[in-house]
Motif scaffolding. Structure first.
Motif, PDB file in Angstrom:
ATOM      1  N   LYS A  37      -6.374  -0.082  13.214  1.00 12.55           N
ATOM      2  CA  LYS A  37      -5.484  -0.892  12.364  1.00 12.55           C
ATOM      3  C   LYS A  37      -4.695  -1.911  13.190  1.00 12.55           C
ATOM      4  O   LYS A  37      -4.566  -3.074  12.820  1.00 12.55           O
ATOM      5  N   ILE A  54      -7.887  -2.235   7.488  1.00 14.41           N
ATOM      6  CA  ILE A  54      -6.914  -1.173   7.244  1.00 14.41           C
ATOM      7  C   ILE A  54      -5.523  -1.789   7.160  1.00 14.41           C
ATOM      8  O   ILE A  54      -5.099  -2.497   8.067  1.00 14.41           O
ATOM      9  N   VAL A  57      -1.874   3.432   7.582  1.00 18.16           N
ATOM     10  CA  VAL A  57      -2.414   4.722   8.007  1.00 18.16           C
ATOM     11  C   VAL A  57      -1.278   5.728   8.095  1.00 18.16           C
ATOM     12  O   VAL A  57      -0.290   5.500   8.789  1.00 18.16           O
ATOM     13  N   VAL A  62      -4.856   6.596   3.753  1.00 20.39           N
ATOM     14  CA  VAL A  62      -5.222   5.301   4.332  1.00 20.39           C
ATOM     15  C   VAL A  62      -5.311   4.282   3.197  1.00 20.39           C
ATOM     16  O   VAL A  62      -5.765   4.606   2.102  1.00 20.39           O
ATOM     17  N   THR A  98      -7.946  11.065   9.477  1.00 20.13           N
ATOM     18  CA  THR A  98      -6.571  11.169  10.003  1.00 20.13           C
ATOM     19  C   THR A  98      -6.132  12.613  10.188  1.00 20.13           C
ATOM     20  O   THR A  98      -5.135  12.868  10.867  1.00 20.13           O
TER      21      THR A  98
END
Length: 168
Positions: A37, A54, A57, A62, A98
């Motif tokens: 990102k 992105i 996050v 996301v 993540t």
């Protein structure tokens, strides 16, 4: 080739994905997603191909964005369902990512998409918010919704089951 045809040509360039793949072995999933990102690591080639990135996050969440282009059109003039599905799958998969430790891997086991209304080239930016709903030790349930950034109207919704793989 006419001038109109020349205007509709598209060239796609991407960065070598090796640094991203190498970093995935030593960074947690959230660290990897944040590095992509923030531009510290290259975006995956598919993101450059389709033109999405992105925006946010967080652990288990996301948000991606994409401007719908003429190159994304199906024969009816709306954004092709495969493009919408790829954006949804990416948002859900990255939300799952993540939650992974360094070297962790996953794969989409199942994907279900509901298309709610069309999106058109040159229309508002699309936002795809992916969220982990349940994280087990071997399977993860995630969902994502694509909305029209200008109106907030839902374009599509999806759910996915992802399988957690053993690190290589």
């Amino acid at each position: 080739m006419t001038a109109v045809d020349a205007e509709r040509m598209r060239s796609v360039a991407w960065d070598d994905p090796a640094p991203m793949v190498d970093a995935a072995a030593r960074l947690t999933g959230i660290e990897l997603m944040r590095a992509i990102k923030d531009g510290d690591l290259p975006a995956p080639p598919v993101a450059r191909l389709l033109g999405f990135g992105i925006d946010r996050v967080d652990e288990g969440s996301v948000v991606f964005s994409m401007d719908p282009l003429e190159a994304h059109q199906n024969p009816l003039g709306s954004v092709h369902g495969g493009i919408i599905s790829t954006l949804l799958d990416s948002a859900m998969g990255c939300a799952v990512h993540t939650t992974l430790p360094a070297g962790g891997m996953y794969t989409t086991l199942e994907l279900k998409v509901n298309f709610l209304r069309p999106s058109f080239a040159g229309g508002a930016r699309l936002l795809a918010a992916g969220t982990v709903i349940h994280r087990g030790s071997t399977a993860v349930l995630a969902e994502a919704t694509i909305t029209d950034a200008a109106t907030g109207k839902k374009i599509a919704h999806a759910t996915s089951t992802c399988l957690i793989l053993q690190p290589r």
